[in-house]
Design an enzyme around this catalytic site. Structure first.
Site, PDB file in Angstrom:
ATOM      1  N   HIS A  41       8.303 -30.493  10.422  1.00  0.00           N
ATOM      2  CA  HIS A  41       7.684 -29.214  10.075  1.00  0.00           C
ATOM      3  C   HIS A  41       6.586 -29.396   9.025  1.00  0.00           C
ATOM      4  O   HIS A  41       5.587 -28.683   9.037  1.00  0.00           O
ATOM      5  CB  HIS A  41       8.739 -28.222   9.585  1.00  0.00           C
ATOM      6  N   ASP A  69       0.870  -1.174   0.000  1.00  0.00           N
ATOM      7  CA  ASP A  69       0.000   0.000   0.000  1.00  0.00           C
ATOM      8  C   ASP A  69       0.909   1.226   0.000  1.00  0.00           C
ATOM      9  O   ASP A  69       2.133   1.110  -0.192  1.00  0.00           O
ATOM     10  CB  ASP A  69      -0.993  -0.049   1.182  1.00  0.00           C
TER      11      ASP A  69
HETATM   12  C1  RB5 Z   1      -1.970   2.702   6.441  1.00  0.00           C
HETATM   13  O1  RB5 Z   1      -1.994   3.942   7.054  1.00  0.00           O
HETATM   14  C2  RB5 Z   1      -1.616   1.618   7.459  1.00  0.00           C
HETATM   15  O2  RB5 Z   1      -2.694   1.389   8.297  1.00  0.00           O
HETATM   16  C3  RB5 Z   1      -1.205   0.348   6.743  1.00  0.00           C
HETATM   17  O3  RB5 Z   1      -0.124   0.629   5.924  1.00  0.00           O
HETATM   18  C4  RB5 Z   1      -0.777  -0.830   7.603  1.00  0.00           C
HETATM   19  O4  RB5 Z   1       0.179  -0.430   8.518  1.00  0.00           O
HETATM   20  C5  RB5 Z   1      -1.861  -1.627   8.201  1.00  0.00           C
HETATM   21  O5  RB5 Z   1      -1.623  -2.623   8.881  1.00  0.00           O
END
Ligand code: RB5
Length: 147
Positions: A132, A7
């Site tokens: 494992h 992201d």
């Molecule tokens: C985005 O702000 C943040 O929440 C995301 O990158 C992540 O850390 C979520 O777990």
């Protein structure tokens, strides 16, 4: 071949890791995100996890701010063993003991060198199998129970 996704919180580390992987002569497919505009990590976590689960890629790497959201997301996909790691020992164990097929990192947690070290440790390790594998089989049984 590795598929990598992030992201906005993991974008800059994703760019650094793509260079690292390319330097290692590993072919990388980028599943996004491509800009620093705010996006929802489950969209990208799902994309990468589904491509690994489908066999389109052997391994995946996911990065969000902490790595937590991406690991929760990816582990919802049957067949995915996503490991959020913060040190080299964890990265190595993720492969040797857990045969993790997705490595998850926190873009706001790690510097670039550390992240490359973690990816390197994971890639260079080998699943040990044996006892494992029996444990991984039990995880697969849990997936079957709920699917
Ligand atoms: C985005 O702000 C943040 O929440 C995301 O990158 C992540 O850390 C979520 O777990």
């Amino acid at each position: 071949m590795i598929v990598i996704g992030s992201d906005h919180g993991g974008l800059s580390l994703k760019t650094a890791l793509k260079s690292y992987l390319t330097r290692r002569n590993i072919v990388v497919s980028d599943a996004g995100t491509e800009t620093d505009a705010s996006v929802d990590y489950p969209d990208f976590g799902l994309k990468v996890a589904e491509q690994v689960a489908a066999g389109s890629f052997d391994l995946g790497i996911l990065i969000c701010g902490t790595g937590i959201g991406m690991s929760i997301t990816a582990n919802k996909v049957p067949g995915i063993r996503a490991a959020l790691v913060t040190d080299v020992f964890m990265a190595r164990m993720a492969r040797e003991h857990n045969n993790a097929n997705v490595l998850v990192l926190g873009g706001r947690v790690l510097d670039e060198q550390k992240a490359c070290d973690l990816v390197g440790a994971w890639l260079d390790a080998t699943f040990e199998g044996g006892r494992h594998q029996g444990r991984l089989d039990k995880i697969t049984d849990i997936e079957k129970k709920y699917n």
